[in-house]
Design a protein around this motif. Structure first.
Motif, mmCIF file in Angstrom:
data_model
loop_
_atom_site.group_PDB
_atom_site.id
_atom_site.type_symbol
_atom_site.label_atom_id
_atom_site.label_comp_id
_atom_site.label_asym_id
_atom_site.label_seq_id
_atom_site.Cartn_x
_atom_site.Cartn_y
_atom_site.Cartn_z
ATOM 1 N N GLU A 88 2.100 1.476 -3.444
ATOM 2 C CA GLU A 88 1.150 2.608 -4.189
ATOM 3 C C GLU A 88 0.744 3.865 -4.389
ATOM 4 O O GLU A 88 0.237 4.387 -5.008
ATOM 5 C CB GLU A 88 -0.856 1.712 -4.157
ATOM 6 C CG GLU A 88 0.119 -0.118 -4.503
ATOM 7 C CD GLU A 88 0.664 0.004 -6.733
ATOM 8 O OE1 GLU A 88 0.656 0.800 -6.701
ATOM 9 O OE2 GLU A 88 0.727 -1.182 -7.031
ATOM 10 N N LEU A 141 1.169 -1.534 -0.052
ATOM 11 C CA LEU A 141 0.009 -0.431 -0.034
ATOM 12 C C LEU A 141 0.983 1.080 0.101
ATOM 13 O O LEU A 141 0.084 2.398 -0.446
ATOM 14 C CB LEU A 141 -1.060 0.263 1.213
ATOM 15 C CG LEU A 141 -1.828 1.022 1.182
ATOM 16 C CD1 LEU A 141 -2.093 1.180 0.260
ATOM 17 C CD2 LEU A 141 -2.768 1.001 2.988
ATOM 18 N N ASP A 142 2.398 1.091 0.714
ATOM 19 C CA ASP A 142 2.717 2.418 0.759
ATOM 20 C C ASP A 142 3.696 2.666 -0.082
ATOM 21 O O ASP A 142 3.680 4.016 -1.411
ATOM 22 C CB ASP A 142 4.020 1.831 1.980
ATOM 23 C CG ASP A 142 3.154 1.890 3.424
ATOM 24 O OD1 ASP A 142 2.363 3.209 3.360
ATOM 25 O OD2 ASP A 142 4.316 2.414 4.279
#
Length: 528
Positions: free
Chosen positions: A104, A101-102
């Motif tokens: 993205e 997630l980081d």
């Protein structure tokens, strides 16, 4: 300490000397060279690991077959070649699921189009007022390399001009004092920003502001005869600035063209221990091989000390974060905790620019806050290196042997092992055997490639050895095949033939080898 970095250019000479020597005594400035990596939470290698690293990074001796793990240049993070133009945009195969997630979110910030302030989109305002691009991705399309404009109306977004003037009798900065202490008073040429223009030519501006000027390029074609009757034409660029917006440029202005570098493998390059890079340096050419790589030494805003430069065409930045923050500052005009000036590269003479509305001083503080910078840095640090292609092809193996025989590997060091790092966020870069084909050192590349613009310890003839991994995918990823710092070379052979200085013997060997050997050498480069 913070005040030191904010006033490197203005402190009185005596004060700088006193402060610098004091810092050396405190261990803040290393003497004679900084060998520690404050940005690396590294575990010290054991004696057994040192021996293991020396064995796996030893130069190749057998070219009849690929070396072990050669097909995985990015270590265990190497990704499969997707066959499309997005192959440089992927996270490493060993990136933990919790970190995706980081990655993205960092990608989204890398691609974000910034707008002028004030704006209803507070998280995206602060562009300019003078700038070169509205987003990181506009320069690094598909995270690949930039290119020069091919015709008069072609956009210049992925290429710009660095600017400076000789420092003359201006007071020494703390860094300059340290370099003079290390190299001798005359060894390092000093520069200052151009009055009214700063360190970089910004060719775009917000409405109501005047761009600084326009980069113009003219080419001279130079024919070169190779062995076997082959001829090739090389283009020599000549740069000028039209429509200067803030007064006449000084006669002694120093201009250095730069295309955007490809983005893959940056975190792996950052994780190579400084002591390993310094061990490759031979500034006095003690071994007599004609190769005398030198480390660039730069001031780290993050760690407030002199560090080894690794990033940029002259290794002018020490870490991925500082390279990223510098680009936000100079290319887009976006402030960050390391570059808190919301007016970007504007100078004292550009009063309207300094007084313009900006996107700072809201809930974020800076136009991109530390959280945002951490995400962009994480993304840039974790762009994966694609797998090699055709490593066992006989012609590729023959080209690899020629690469070593001609001396190319003396600077384009094939293999490194990264530090063993602490922390889950550093796992993709920890203790990896990588194949970037660079020593990250400065080398004199001769008069043909000289920009005559010093940068910290680098002279106007010196350039950092460019990493070669991914170079064979340039056409697919970036849509062109231009190479070198200014894109003058239209193919890999032209790029080789522009090498001079320390690489002159290797260059001459390429011109004199049989055409089928040249073809094999280029075939090897295309496989990287």
């Amino acid at each position: 300490m913070r005040c030191l970095t904010q006033h490197l250019w203005t402190k009185p000479n005596k004060a700088v000397v006193t402060l610098t020597l004091s810092l050396m005594g405190q261990g803040v400035l290393a003497d004679p060279l900084p060998t520690t990596d404050p940005h690396l939470p590294a575990v010290q290698r054991t004696q057994a690991e040192r021996a293991r690293v020396a064995a796996v990074t030893a130069p190749a001796m057998d070219f009849s077959a690929p070396e072990a793990f050669e097909a995985n240049p990015g270590g265990s993070g190497t990704v499969a070649d997707t066959g499309d133009n997005k192959v440089f945009t992927l996270p490493p195969a060993n990136l933990p699921f919790d970190s995706k997630l980081d990655f993205e979110l960092g990608n989204a910030l890398f691609a974000k189009l910034w707008v002028s302030a004030p704006s209803s989109t507070k998280a995206s305002d602060g562009l300019g007022p003078l700038y070169n691009a509205r987003s990181c991705q506009r320069c690094h399309v598909n995270d690949g390399r930039g290119h020069p404009p091919e015709h008069a109306e072609d956009e210049r977004t992925s290429m710009f001009l660095r600017l400076s003037v000789p420092a003359g009798d201006a007071p020494l900065s703390a860094l300059e004092t340290y370099l003079a202490h290390l190299d001798g008073a005359q060894a390092t040429e000093r520069t200052r920003p151009v009055p009214g223009y700063g360190w970089q030519l910004q060719d775009l501006s917000l409405a109501g502001f005047t761009p600084e000027g326009r980069m113009e390029i003219a080419y001279e074609e130079i024919p070169v005869t190779l062995s076997g009757g082959e001829t090739i034409s090389m283009r020599k660029p000549l740069y000028s600035i039209s429509n200067p917006g803030y007064g006449a440029l000084p006669d002694d202005v120093q201009i250095s063209p730069r295309v955007a570098n490809q983005m893959i493998g940056l975190g792996l390059l950052e994780a190579i221990p400084a002591e390993d890079i310094l061990a490759l340096a031979d500034p006095e050419d003690a071994d007599g091989d004609g190769i005398s790589g030198r480390p660039n030494l730069v001031w780290s805003r993050r760690y407030e000390q002199v560090m080894l430069g690794r990033f940029g065409w002259k290794a002018g930045e020490p870490t991925v974060e500082e390279q990223s923050a510098s680009a936000f500052h100079g290319d887009i005009g976006i402030s960050s905790p390391l570059f808190p000036q919301p007016s970007g590269d504007c100078t004292a003479e550009q009063v309207d620019c300094l007084n313009a509305r900006n996107g700072a001083n809201d809930a974020r503080g800076d136009e991109i806050d530390q959280t945002g910078m951490d995400l962009v840095t994480f993304y840039a640090r974790n762009l994966a290196v694609p797998a090699r292609r055709d490593v066992d092809d006989p012609e590729v193996l023959r080209g690899k042997a020629l690469f070593h025989d001609t001396g190319c590997a003396s600077c384009h060091t094939p293999k490194h092992v990264t530090a063993r790092l602490e922390g889950a966020e550093n796992a993709p870069q920890s203790f990896q055997l990588i194949w970037p084909y660079t020593d990250l050192l400065l080398h004199d590349m001769g008069e043909g490639l000289a920009d005559n613009r010093p940068e910290h310890r680098a002279t106007g003839r010196e350039w950092r050895t460019a990493p070669l991994w991914g170079i064979g995918l340039t056409a697919r990823v970036s849509g062109h095949t231009t190479y070198l710092h200014d894109g003058r070379a239209r193919n890999l052979l032209e790029a080789v033939l522009w090498h001079g200085g320390e690489a002159q013997n290797a260059r001459d060997a390429v011109t004199e080898m049989p055409p089928e050997d040249r073809a094999a050498l280029i075939r090897f480069l295309e496989s990287l």
